[in-house]
Design a protein around this motif. Structure first.
Motif, PDB file in Angstrom:
ATOM      1  N   ALA A  45      30.154  26.287   6.610  1.00 20.39           N
ATOM      2  CA  ALA A  45      28.893  26.580   5.904  1.00 20.39           C
ATOM      3  C   ALA A  45      28.969  26.067   4.472  1.00 20.39           C
ATOM      4  O   ALA A  45      29.987  26.223   3.801  1.00 20.39           O
ATOM      5  CB  ALA A  45      28.626  28.082   5.926  1.00 20.39           C
ATOM      6  N   SER A  46      27.877  25.477   3.999  1.00 21.67           N
ATOM      7  CA  SER A  46      27.828  24.995   2.613  1.00 21.67           C
ATOM      8  C   SER A  46      27.221  26.078   1.716  1.00 21.67           C
ATOM      9  O   SER A  46      26.534  26.996   2.209  1.00 21.67           O
ATOM     10  CB  SER A  46      26.969  23.736   2.532  1.00 21.67           C
ATOM     11  N   ASP A  47      27.431  25.925   0.404  1.00 20.21           N
ATOM     12  CA  ASP A  47      26.824  26.867  -0.547  1.00 20.21           C
ATOM     13  C   ASP A  47      25.303  26.864  -0.406  1.00 20.21           C
ATOM     14  O   ASP A  47      24.656  27.913  -0.485  1.00 20.21           O
ATOM     15  CB  ASP A  47      27.193  26.490  -1.988  1.00 20.21           C
ATOM     16  N   GLY A  48      24.733  25.675  -0.189  1.00 23.01           N
ATOM     17  CA  GLY A  48      23.278  25.554  -0.078  1.00 23.01           C
ATOM     18  C   GLY A  48      22.732  26.284   1.140  1.00 23.01           C
ATOM     19  O   GLY A  48      21.724  26.988   1.054  1.00 23.01           O
ATOM     20  N   LEU A  50      24.137  28.768   2.661  1.00 22.61           N
ATOM     21  CA  LEU A  50      24.308  30.209   2.471  1.00 22.61           C
ATOM     22  C   LEU A  50      23.272  30.783   1.501  1.00 22.61           C
ATOM     23  O   LEU A  50      22.798  31.904   1.683  1.00 22.61           O
ATOM     24  CB  LEU A  50      25.724  30.516   1.995  1.00 22.61           C
ATOM     25  N   SER A  51      22.916  29.981   0.483  1.00 23.48           N
ATOM     26  CA  SER A  51      21.932  30.515  -0.480  1.00 23.48           C
ATOM     27  C   SER A  51      20.562  30.666   0.180  1.00 23.48           C
ATOM     28  O   SER A  51      19.758  31.505  -0.222  1.00 23.48           O
ATOM     29  CB  SER A  51      21.846  29.639  -1.725  1.00 23.48           C
ATOM     30  N   GLU A  56      17.937  36.783   0.032  1.00 20.81           N
ATOM     31  CA  GLU A  56      17.628  38.092  -0.569  1.00 20.81           C
ATOM     32  C   GLU A  56      18.823  38.683  -1.314  1.00 20.81           C
ATOM     33  O   GLU A  56      18.698  39.689  -2.002  1.00 20.81           O
ATOM     34  CB  GLU A  56      17.184  39.088   0.499  1.00 20.81           C
ATOM     35  N   LEU A  57      19.979  38.066  -1.166  1.00 18.27           N
ATOM     36  CA  LEU A  57      21.209  38.644  -1.746  1.00 18.27           C
ATOM     37  C   LEU A  57      21.773  37.838  -2.913  1.00 18.27           C
ATOM     38  O   LEU A  57      22.747  38.274  -3.523  1.00 18.27           O
ATOM     39  CB  LEU A  57      22.285  38.771  -0.659  1.00 18.27           C
ATOM     40  N   LYS A  60      22.746  39.642  -6.029  1.00 17.72           N
ATOM     41  CA  LYS A  60      23.634  40.810  -5.927  1.00 17.72           C
ATOM     42  C   LYS A  60      24.989  40.504  -6.554  1.00 17.72           C
ATOM     43  O   LYS A  60      25.471  39.371  -6.477  1.00 17.72           O
ATOM     44  CB  LYS A  60      23.861  41.184  -4.454  1.00 17.72           C
ATOM     45  N   PRO A  61      25.625  41.527  -7.140  1.00 22.22           N
ATOM     46  CA  PRO A  61      26.924  41.278  -7.781  1.00 22.22           C
ATOM     47  C   PRO A  61      27.991  40.778  -6.813  1.00 22.22           C
ATOM     48  O   PRO A  61      28.911  40.047  -7.219  1.00 22.22           O
ATOM     49  CB  PRO A  61      27.311  42.637  -8.375  1.00 22.22           C
ATOM     50  N   PHE A  62      27.877  41.146  -5.532  1.00 23.02           N
ATOM     51  CA  PHE A  62      28.913  40.725  -4.577  1.00 23.02           C
ATOM     52  C   PHE A  62      28.644  39.326  -4.002  1.00 23.02           C
ATOM     53  O   PHE A  62      29.450  38.834  -3.215  1.00 23.02           O
ATOM     54  CB  PHE A  62      29.050  41.752  -3.444  1.00 23.02           C
ATOM     55  N   TYR A  63      27.521  38.688  -4.410  1.00 26.88           N
ATOM     56  CA  TYR A  63      27.170  37.409  -3.785  1.00 26.88           C
ATOM     57  C   TYR A  63      28.258  36.328  -3.934  1.00 26.88           C
ATOM     58  O   TYR A  63      28.587  35.652  -2.947  1.00 26.88           O
ATOM     59  CB  TYR A  63      25.807  36.908  -4.287  1.00 26.88           C
ATOM     60  N   PRO A  64      28.859  36.145  -5.134  1.00 23.73           N
ATOM     61  CA  PRO A  64      29.921  35.121  -5.234  1.00 23.73           C
ATOM     62  C   PRO A  64      31.072  35.383  -4.260  1.00 23.73           C
ATOM     63  O   PRO A  64      31.595  34.448  -3.640  1.00 23.73           O
ATOM     64  CB  PRO A  64      30.386  35.229  -6.696  1.00 23.73           C
TER      65      PRO A  64
END
Ligand code: IDP
Length: 151
Positions: A45-48, A50-51, A56-57, A60-64
């Motif tokens: 999976a790429s960052d793009g 996943l974003s 919706e997340l 969120k602080p846990f997103y990274p």
């Protein structure tokens, strides 16, 4: 993926599930229930991607940490078909936090922590359709029409 309908839902084995060799067991659970596997691929999976998937997340602080987790290895993305598959598969997967997931659910049986919960399943028909398109890059027929017109 031949056709999209409320009878289809995406289920993914996340990188921890792949690394822990749970792909076969997870497939078996859904096959035993009576659902039909109609799409499957392994991908990084790429960052793009996943974003969009977790749009919706992203704040969120846990997103990274979620992105680090989801890019830590390959994901096995699947599409499953069957009666009430969106709702039933979500029940089979269990709540987001494995600490709250009953025994007998995938997360309740195979995981302990919310940040390593082994599997993804959609929680709505609209979400399921959006995610199937996203992960399996279904090109709409209208796109072919416009490409044809432009050429
Ligand atoms: P879901 O995967 O059960 O649909 P979502 O709320 O969409 O749950 O969250 C997506 C994923 O983000 C979860 O499966 C989990 O891996 C991660 N996540 C959700 N909440 C937390 C949290 O509070 N801490 C760390 N990770 C979380």
């Amino acid at each position: 993926v031949a056709e999209l309908s409320s009878k289809d839902t995406p289920i993914s084995v996340k990188p921890d599930g792949v690394q822990r060799r749970y792909v076969g067991q997870i497939i078996q659970r859904f096959e035993k229930r009576g659902f039909k596997l109609v799409g499957l691929k392994m991908l990084q999976a790429s960052d793009g991607l996943l974003s969009q998937h977790y749009r919706e997340l992203v704040k969120k602080p846990f997103y990274p940490n979620l992105v680090d987790y989801m890019t830590s290895g390959p994901v096995v993305a699947m599409v499953w078909e069957g009666l009430n598959v969106v709702q039933s598969s979500r029940r089979m997967v269990g709540p987001t936090n494995p600490a709250e997931a009953p025994a007998g659910t995938v997360r309740g049986d195979l995981s302990l922590h919310v940040s390593r919960n082994v599997v993804h399943a959609s929680d709505s028909v609209e979400g399921a359709e959006r995610e199937i398109k996203l992960w399996f890059e279904v090109v709409e027929a209208s796109a072919f029409f416009w490409i044809y017109v432009c050429l």
